[in-house]
Design a protein around this motif. Structure first.
Motif: not given
Length: 79
Positions: A19-35
């Protein structure tokens, strides 16, 4: 921790992360790393629980054994 509770918490975290990625708070790269880090964290927890289970069983087995009996002392007659 119960498997259902862990899975529910994991699902909620991932949902919030995306949800944070979709709302623009996180980049796709950061989401992948955190996931990936979150997934590895849960795999490590499962591994630790698998290691602890046999140890806990050994402790339970040791608790069931009777404590050692005290030595018998021979009495002597006094004159």
């Amino acid at each position: 921790m119960e498997p259902n509770s862990r899975e529910e918490k994991r699902r909620i975290f991932r949902q919030e992360l995306f949800t944070l990625r979709e709302e623009g708070y996180l980049t796709k790269n950061i989401v992948e790393i955190v996931a990936k880090a979150h997934n590895q964290f849960h795999l490590d927890l499962i591994g630790e629980e698998a290691i602890q289970m046999p140890t806990e069983k050994k402790i339970l087995i040791n608790k069931k054994t009777d404590p050692p009996k005290p030595q018998k002392v021979k009495k002597t007659l006094s004159s």
